[in-house]
Enzyme design. Structure first.
Site, mmCIF file in Angstrom:
data_model
loop_
_atom_site.group_PDB
_atom_site.id
_atom_site.type_symbol
_atom_site.label_atom_id
_atom_site.label_comp_id
_atom_site.label_asym_id
_atom_site.label_seq_id
_atom_site.Cartn_x
_atom_site.Cartn_y
_atom_site.Cartn_z
ATOM 1 N N ASN A 1 0.828 -1.206 0.000
ATOM 2 C CA ASN A 1 0.000 0.000 0.000
ATOM 3 C C ASN A 1 0.862 1.256 0.000
ATOM 4 O OD1 ASN A 1 0.572 -0.926 2.678
ATOM 5 N ND2 ASN A 1 -0.977 0.432 3.526
ATOM 6 N N GLU B 1 0.496 5.267 0.682
ATOM 7 C CA GLU B 1 -0.379 6.297 1.244
ATOM 8 C C GLU B 1 0.037 7.688 0.786
ATOM 9 O OE1 GLU B 1 -0.619 5.529 5.488
ATOM 10 O OE2 GLU B 1 -1.769 3.684 5.120
ATOM 11 N N CYS C 1 -4.384 0.830 -2.195
ATOM 12 C CA CYS C 1 -4.201 -0.448 -1.497
ATOM 13 C C CYS C 1 -3.158 -1.313 -2.209
ATOM 14 C CB CYS C 1 -5.506 -1.234 -1.472
ATOM 15 S SG CYS C 1 -6.802 -0.496 -0.472
ATOM 16 N N GLU D 1 -3.298 -4.432 -2.951
ATOM 17 C CA GLU D 1 -3.878 -5.338 -3.951
ATOM 18 C C GLU D 1 -3.945 -4.668 -5.309
ATOM 19 O OE1 GLU D 1 -4.966 -4.616 -0.943
ATOM 20 O OE2 GLU D 1 -6.233 -6.181 -0.097
ATOM 21 N N CYS E 1 -10.453 -4.588 0.794
ATOM 22 C CA CYS E 1 -11.528 -3.588 0.903
ATOM 23 C C CYS E 1 -12.496 -3.735 -0.269
ATOM 24 C CB CYS E 1 -10.943 -2.181 0.945
ATOM 25 S SG CYS E 1 -10.463 -1.558 -0.670
ATOM 26 N N CYS F 1 -11.146 -2.895 -3.788
ATOM 27 C CA CYS F 1 -10.279 -3.948 -4.335
ATOM 28 C C CYS F 1 -11.125 -5.126 -4.810
ATOM 29 C CB CYS F 1 -9.245 -4.396 -3.309
ATOM 30 S SG CYS F 1 -7.985 -3.140 -3.006
HETATM 31 N N1 THU Z 1 -5.180 -1.366 2.800
HETATM 32 C C1 THU Z 1 -4.695 -2.165 1.819
HETATM 33 O O1 THU Z 1 -3.639 -1.900 1.221
HETATM 34 N N2 THU Z 1 -5.386 -3.290 1.519
HETATM 35 C C2 THU Z 1 -6.482 -3.724 2.189
HETATM 36 O O2 THU Z 1 -7.005 -4.767 1.861
HETATM 37 C C3 THU Z 1 -7.034 -2.938 3.297
HETATM 38 C C4 THU Z 1 -6.412 -1.608 3.504
HETATM 39 C C5 THU Z 1 -4.386 -0.185 3.172
HETATM 40 C C6 THU Z 1 -4.975 1.134 2.793
HETATM 41 C C7 THU Z 1 -4.319 2.054 3.795
HETATM 42 O O3 THU Z 1 -3.050 2.444 3.302
HETATM 43 C C8 THU Z 1 -4.093 1.181 5.019
HETATM 44 O O4 THU Z 1 -4.215 -0.157 4.560
HETATM 45 C C9 THU Z 1 -5.092 1.411 6.136
HETATM 46 O O5 THU Z 1 -6.382 1.370 5.658
#
Ligand code: THU
Length: 162
Positions: free
Chosen positions: A65, A67, A76, A78, A115, A118
């Site tokens: 991920n 940010e 994310c 994925e 999420c 995704c």
């Molecule tokens: N996140 C993911 O990368 N994948 C998921 O399946 C759930 C959430 C990340 C997004 C964000 O950077 C952090 O996790 C917290 O939500």
């Protein structure tokens, strides 16, 4: 309000206590997801997610991920992995995705569910390549394995509606 369902949605999944119970290929995928999670850019949540894809051509593509201070601009793990795979191998289907995460740099015990956004992308992938793929959500103490990503998103939106 009483509910009298005419239809019930359910799907099978497998539960494991350790990656050692997976086959060799899928165990390696979980390990790759764990490695790439350490390279996430997650200064705001401190929640580092790793995703590893096994492609039909045998290649493994990973993503973590990413940010941003403007939170919704991040992405994310994925989708980082899937979009990168599509950029490099636009005609190659995905066989499996493994997902795992670190909370404050510690591997988490529970599986991380992808999420909703995704899941929506997973569904389009399966339709685009006419091939379902396996989702492995891996925690240290519990792993969930689902044969078809689309099962995670009933009543999903598809290109046919456009
Ligand atoms: N996140 C993911 O990368 N994948 C998921 O399946 C759930 C959430 C990340 C997004 C964000 O950077 C952090 O996790 C917290 O939500």
């Amino acid at each position: 309000m009483s509910v009298n369902p005419q239809h019930i949605y359910n799907f099978p999944f497998e539960k494991f206590e350790s990656a050692d119970q997976l086959n060799k290929e899928e165990k390696a995928l979980v390990e790759k997801a764990g490695e790439v999670a350490t390279r996430a850019y997650a200064p705001y949540s401190n929640f580092r997610v790793g995703a590893a894809l096994l492609l039909e051509n045998g290649k493994i593509i990973t993503g973590s991920n990413q940010e941003n201070a403007a939170y919704p601009s991040g992405l994310c793990a994925e989708r980082v992995a899937l979009f990168y795979a599509s950029s490099q191998y636009p005609d190659v289907a995905v066989k499996a995705i493994a997902i795992t995460a670190l909370r404050n740099k510690q591997p988490i015990d529970e599986p991380v569910p992808p999420c909703g956004s995704c899941r929506q992308v997973f569904v389009e992938w399966e339709k685009r390549f006419d091939r379902p793929f396996t989702v492995i959500m891996a925690g240290k103490k519990k792993i969930i394995r689902i044969e078809q990503a689309g099962w995670l998103l009933p009543f999903n939106f598809q290109s046919d509606f456009l």
